[in-house]
Design an enzyme around this catalytic site. Sequence first.
Site, PDB file in Angstrom:
ATOM      1  N   CYS A 208       3.387   8.545   1.555  1.00 43.25           N
ATOM      2  CA  CYS A 208       3.632   7.577   2.615  1.00 43.25           C
ATOM      3  C   CYS A 208       4.079   6.419   1.893  1.00 43.25           C
ATOM      4  CB  CYS A 208       2.718   7.350   3.635  1.00 43.25           C
ATOM      5  SG  CYS A 208       3.263   6.251   4.863  1.00 43.25           S
TER       6      CYS A 208
ATOM      7  N   GLU B 174       0.728  -1.369  -0.012  1.00 47.17           N
ATOM      8  CA  GLU B 174      -0.010   0.123  -0.111  1.00 47.17           C
ATOM      9  C   GLU B 174       0.684   1.233   0.084  1.00 47.17           C
ATOM     10  OE1 GLU B 174      -4.035  -1.158   2.006  1.00 47.17           O
ATOM     11  OE2 GLU B 174      -2.711  -1.074   3.483  1.00 47.17           O
TER      12      GLU B 174
ATOM     13  N   CYS C 245       1.108  -2.544  15.929  1.00 51.30           N
ATOM     14  CA  CYS C 245       1.139  -2.109  14.367  1.00 51.30           C
ATOM     15  C   CYS C 245       0.329  -3.144  13.788  1.00 51.30           C
ATOM     16  CB  CYS C 245       2.528  -2.001  13.865  1.00 51.30           C
ATOM     17  SG  CYS C 245       2.623  -1.520  12.037  1.00 51.30           S
TER      18      CYS C 245
ATOM     19  N   CYS D  44       6.050  -5.245  15.997  1.00 53.49           N
ATOM     20  CA  CYS D  44       5.728  -4.407  16.761  1.00 53.49           C
ATOM     21  C   CYS D  44       4.270  -4.384  17.307  1.00 53.49           C
ATOM     22  CB  CYS D  44       5.781  -2.934  16.282  1.00 53.49           C
ATOM     23  SG  CYS D  44       7.528  -2.546  15.829  1.00 53.49           S
TER      24      CYS D  44
ATOM     25  N   CYS E   2       6.328  -7.546   7.373  1.00 50.20           N
ATOM     26  CA  CYS E   2       7.238  -6.992   7.988  1.00 50.20           C
ATOM     27  C   CYS E   2       7.985  -7.796   8.977  1.00 50.20           C
ATOM     28  CB  CYS E   2       6.746  -5.682   8.765  1.00 50.20           C
ATOM     29  SG  CYS E   2       8.185  -4.755   9.588  1.00 50.20           S
TER      30      CYS E   2
ATOM     31  N   CYS F  81      -1.319   5.843  10.178  1.00 52.64           N
ATOM     32  CA  CYS F  81      -0.048   5.171  10.607  1.00 52.64           C
ATOM     33  C   CYS F  81      -0.476   3.711  11.180  1.00 52.64           C
ATOM     34  CB  CYS F  81       0.531   5.936  11.690  1.00 52.64           C
ATOM     35  SG  CYS F  81       1.122   7.619  11.455  1.00 52.64           S
TER      36      CYS F  81
END
Length: 374
Positions: A109, A96, A123, A120, A116, A345
């Site tokens: 962004c 994205e 997230c 985290c 990933c 975010c």
Amino acid sequence: MTQTNLIGLEADALKSALLQAGVGPKAVSMRAQQLWNWLYVRGVSDFAAMTNLAKDFRAQMSEAFCAARPEIVTEQISTDGTRKWLLRGGPGVEFETVFIPEPGRGTLCVSSQVGCTLNCRFCHTGTQKLVRNLTPAEIVGQLLVARDALGDWPSTKENRRITNVVMMGMGEPLYNFDNVKSALHIISRDDGLALSKRRITLSTAGVVPMIKRAGEEIGSALAISLHAVRDEIRDVIVPLNKKYKIAELLDACRNYPGVSNARRITFEYVMLKGVNDSLADARELVRAIRGIPAKINLIPFNPWPGAPYECSDWEQIEKFAEIVNRAGYASPVRTPRGRDIMAACGQLKSESVKLRAKERLADMRSQELARMPS
Ligand code: SAH
């Protein structure tokens, strides 16, 4: 024959590709420069439209090369004007990109990986396993797709819509160092996409050994996803902290090449209710970063389905901000953008999963079969 994608090749690699395709050594620099201008100043991907090049040269180019963008799977537009594109780099490789318009500027962004490895806890992307690193073509391609969609060509026009790039999409850019570096070299050249290094921010969760290299070899602005000032807490919410402790991370920031009052480091701090938002934490934060030219971005936690945290109360965020502010640091609270389309975010995630080698092969075969004339 498959064509070589020129997007994502740095200037030298572009020249080599032209030489290999039979462009004479005397002409190659000029040809490369002309192509670069079409590709990155004007955003043209069809060689036939490159009208200052001889017709037979254009034909030669379109036989050997293409200027391909990632395919657009979906585009969503938030009520606040934020736009999110789901892009596809190949079978099962979806990622994205988010455009955030603000008065007088626009930020894109950009993602560096599909999925990933960092996990985290707060997230959403962290719940998606790493599928693979994005290539320079796919990273640069995110900017091209956005400029195409926004009608933001040529890159030299006044009042262009995309004025800044942040490497804050999916993935950890410092775990895909070489590709991110190439892509940012391409994006920052002023004879092309022209987003200078000052307008590019690379955000890392704290891959300490790569921070110095990032400063020396990329030279963009640096943002650190700090989020906690006590190792016991950061170990839990940013597990990478078990490898590189807060003190080491902050040392790397102190020594970041080029850091100064004019080029501050941004510390991102997500406000998690009852976890990292006490006023003692705020005081420890300003103590810990003393001496580092810095600004602090307080990010209200953006929820996602199944998230184990809640956003701090607004009052608490304000009190926290005030302590940071009184210590002399700018501490803007980041307005959440695009929450309604899961573009804020930490909300990015694609359905892509890492296929096992066997599955990938089967997938490629079925694609080939689909393309064969029946
Ligand atoms: N891996 C890099 C790049 C991703 S940047 C890094 O960690 O810096 C994405 C930013 O959004 C990071 O600061 C991340 O910590 C933050 N973030 C992640 N999930 C969030 C959430 N749910 N709400 C608010 N911010 C979040």
